[in-house]
Design a protein around this motif. Sequence first.
Motif, PDB file in Angstrom:
ATOM      1  N   ASP A 131       0.820  -1.211   0.000  1.00  0.00           N
ATOM      2  CA  ASP A 131       0.000   0.000   0.000  1.00  0.00           C
ATOM      3  C   ASP A 131       0.852   1.257   0.000  1.00  0.00           C
ATOM      4  N   ASN A 132       2.005   1.199   0.638  1.00  0.00           N
ATOM      5  CA  ASN A 132       2.835   2.388   0.747  1.00  0.00           C
ATOM      6  C   ASN A 132       4.298   1.986   0.866  1.00  0.00           C
ATOM      7  N   VAL A 133       5.163   2.646   0.118  1.00  0.00           N
ATOM      8  CA  VAL A 133       6.605   2.407   0.188  1.00  0.00           C
ATOM      9  C   VAL A 133       7.291   3.754   0.389  1.00  0.00           C
ATOM     10  N   THR A 134       8.078   3.864   1.449  1.00  0.00           N
ATOM     11  CA  THR A 134       8.766   5.110   1.762  1.00  0.00           C
ATOM     12  C   THR A 134      10.256   4.868   1.916  1.00  0.00           C
ATOM     13  N   THR A 135      11.025   5.927   1.723  1.00  0.00           N
ATOM     14  CA  THR A 135      12.477   5.874   1.917  1.00  0.00           C
ATOM     15  C   THR A 135      12.855   6.849   3.012  1.00  0.00           C
ATOM     16  N   GLN A 136      13.544   6.327   4.017  1.00  0.00           N
ATOM     17  CA  GLN A 136      13.985   7.142   5.151  1.00  0.00           C
ATOM     18  C   GLN A 136      15.487   6.971   5.307  1.00  0.00           C
ATOM     19  N   GLY A 137      16.237   7.949   4.819  1.00  0.00           N
ATOM     20  CA  GLY A 137      17.689   7.853   4.888  1.00  0.00           C
ATOM     21  C   GLY A 137      18.197   6.678   4.076  1.00  0.00           C
ATOM     22  N   SER A 138      18.841   5.739   4.721  1.00  0.00           N
ATOM     23  CA  SER A 138      19.400   4.569   4.043  1.00  0.00           C
ATOM     24  C   SER A 138      18.463   3.369   4.119  1.00  0.00           C
ATOM     25  N   SER A 139      17.213   3.605   4.449  1.00  0.00           N
ATOM     26  CA  SER A 139      16.259   2.505   4.614  1.00  0.00           C
ATOM     27  C   SER A 139      15.058   2.665   3.690  1.00  0.00           C
ATOM     28  N   ARG A 140      14.535   1.533   3.240  1.00  0.00           N
ATOM     29  CA  ARG A 140      13.290   1.496   2.479  1.00  0.00           C
ATOM     30  C   ARG A 140      12.263   0.753   3.326  1.00  0.00           C
ATOM     31  N   ILE A 141      11.096   1.372   3.526  1.00  0.00           N
ATOM     32  CA  ILE A 141      10.064   0.790   4.370  1.00  0.00           C
ATOM     33  C   ILE A 141       8.883   0.375   3.501  1.00  0.00           C
ATOM     34  N   CYS A 142       8.544  -0.897   3.558  1.00  0.00           N
ATOM     35  CA  CYS A 142       7.407  -1.438   2.821  1.00  0.00           C
ATOM     36  C   CYS A 142       6.254  -1.603   3.816  1.00  0.00           C
ATOM     37  N   HIS A 143       5.136  -0.910   3.553  1.00  0.00           N
ATOM     38  CA  HIS A 143       4.007  -0.903   4.491  1.00  0.00           C
ATOM     39  C   HIS A 143       2.809  -1.642   3.899  1.00  0.00           C
ATOM     40  N   SER A 144       2.197  -2.520   4.681  1.00  0.00           N
ATOM     41  CA  SER A 144       0.894  -3.135   4.393  1.00  0.00           C
ATOM     42  C   SER A 144       0.860  -3.843   3.036  1.00  0.00           C
ATOM     43  N   GLN A 145       1.241  -5.108   3.036  1.00  0.00           N
ATOM     44  CA  GLN A 145       1.188  -5.861   1.780  1.00  0.00           C
ATOM     45  C   GLN A 145      -0.255  -6.082   1.351  1.00  0.00           C
ATOM     46  N   ARG A 146      -0.490  -6.001   0.074  1.00  0.00           N
ATOM     47  CA  ARG A 146      -1.819  -6.172  -0.477  1.00  0.00           C
ATOM     48  C   ARG A 146      -2.119  -7.645  -0.733  1.00  0.00           C
ATOM     49  N   ASN A 147      -3.395  -7.958  -0.790  1.00  0.00           N
ATOM     50  CA  ASN A 147      -3.831  -9.313  -1.108  1.00  0.00           C
ATOM     51  C   ASN A 147      -3.663  -9.518  -2.621  1.00  0.00           C
ATOM     52  N   PRO A 148      -2.773 -10.420  -3.042  1.00  0.00           N
ATOM     53  CA  PRO A 148      -2.522 -10.587  -4.484  1.00  0.00           C
ATOM     54  C   PRO A 148      -3.689 -11.221  -5.229  1.00  0.00           C
ATOM     55  N   CYS A 149      -4.685 -11.694  -4.501  1.00  0.00           N
ATOM     56  CA  CYS A 149      -5.827 -12.343  -5.147  1.00  0.00           C
ATOM     57  C   CYS A 149      -6.977 -11.364  -5.404  1.00  0.00           C
ATOM     58  N   ASN A 150      -6.916 -10.168  -4.816  1.00  0.00           N
ATOM     59  CA  ASN A 150      -8.016  -9.210  -4.933  1.00  0.00           C
ATOM     60  C   ASN A 150      -7.831  -8.285  -6.125  1.00  0.00           C
ATOM     61  N   GLY A 151      -8.942  -7.734  -6.582  1.00  0.00           N
ATOM     62  CA  GLY A 151      -8.903  -6.727  -7.630  1.00  0.00           C
ATOM     63  C   GLY A 151      -8.777  -7.313  -9.022  1.00  0.00           C
ATOM     64  N   SER A 152      -8.956  -6.438 -10.016  1.00  0.00           N
ATOM     65  CA  SER A 152      -8.892  -6.881 -11.410  1.00  0.00           C
ATOM     66  C   SER A 152      -7.492  -7.304 -11.809  1.00  0.00           C
ATOM     67  N   GLY A 153      -6.484  -6.768 -11.116  1.00  0.00           N
ATOM     68  CA  GLY A 153      -5.109  -7.128 -11.453  1.00  0.00           C
ATOM     69  C   GLY A 153      -4.575  -8.261 -10.603  1.00  0.00           C
ATOM     70  N   GLY A 154      -5.439  -8.924  -9.848  1.00  0.00           N
ATOM     71  CA  GLY A 154      -5.006 -10.010  -8.983  1.00  0.00           C
ATOM     72  C   GLY A 154      -4.705 -11.280  -9.749  1.00  0.00           C
TER      73      GLY A 154
END
Length: 223
Positions: A131-154
Amino acid sequence: MAVPSWLLVCLLRGAIAAASEPNPPHICSGCCAGSVRNSSAVAAFCGAREGAELLGRCCLEKEAVVGLDLGNCSLHQLCPSFQEASTAIVIDLTINSLEPPPEDAFRGFTQLQTLALPAELDCPGGSNVWDNVTTQGSSRICHSQRNPCNGSGGFGWLCPEDSFCTPDGPGLHLCLCEGPYHGYKCLRQGTFPYLMFYGTLGAVTTGLSILLWVTQRRKVKAL
């Protein structure tokens, strides 16, 4: 020399206590020495969960790993025991010279909601499965993985008829057969014929055993 009864009682109690103590997962101490860092998101996460406790590099809840801090561990690859943390909700892998992990390194990590990586690494499955990917200094933060089975692109459309799609980690999925269907592409219907399978297997095994016994017996007599 007789052993005092009080000593036997103490030894018995000690053995029972040792047997009842849970064995912590190897990933908590066998991958990186030390404890969860105060600066890690795992420490804050664990402190806010009632009943959770810190042990080595893990936050445990009912003996399950819900948080894992492997930051600043001089890692180049994920530990062989990394799958022991598949129940984790928060994982910190920052401040490591990690090589890009294999595509299925996070297979089974369906509960993972926060993953902190070195900035040069991409989120597993790609940014579009979070849902959200942010970069903080030397780190990459991956937030809230999506359900790969949902939606038209699932990935649900990839599953064969009489099956359904279920998440299996960031950007990963499984196709599980529905109801009475089983086997390759869920084409078989009804329960698995256990009686026939094991009966045939037992008959073949018995026949081969008798044949080998007769053959070996003849060789012994010939000698």
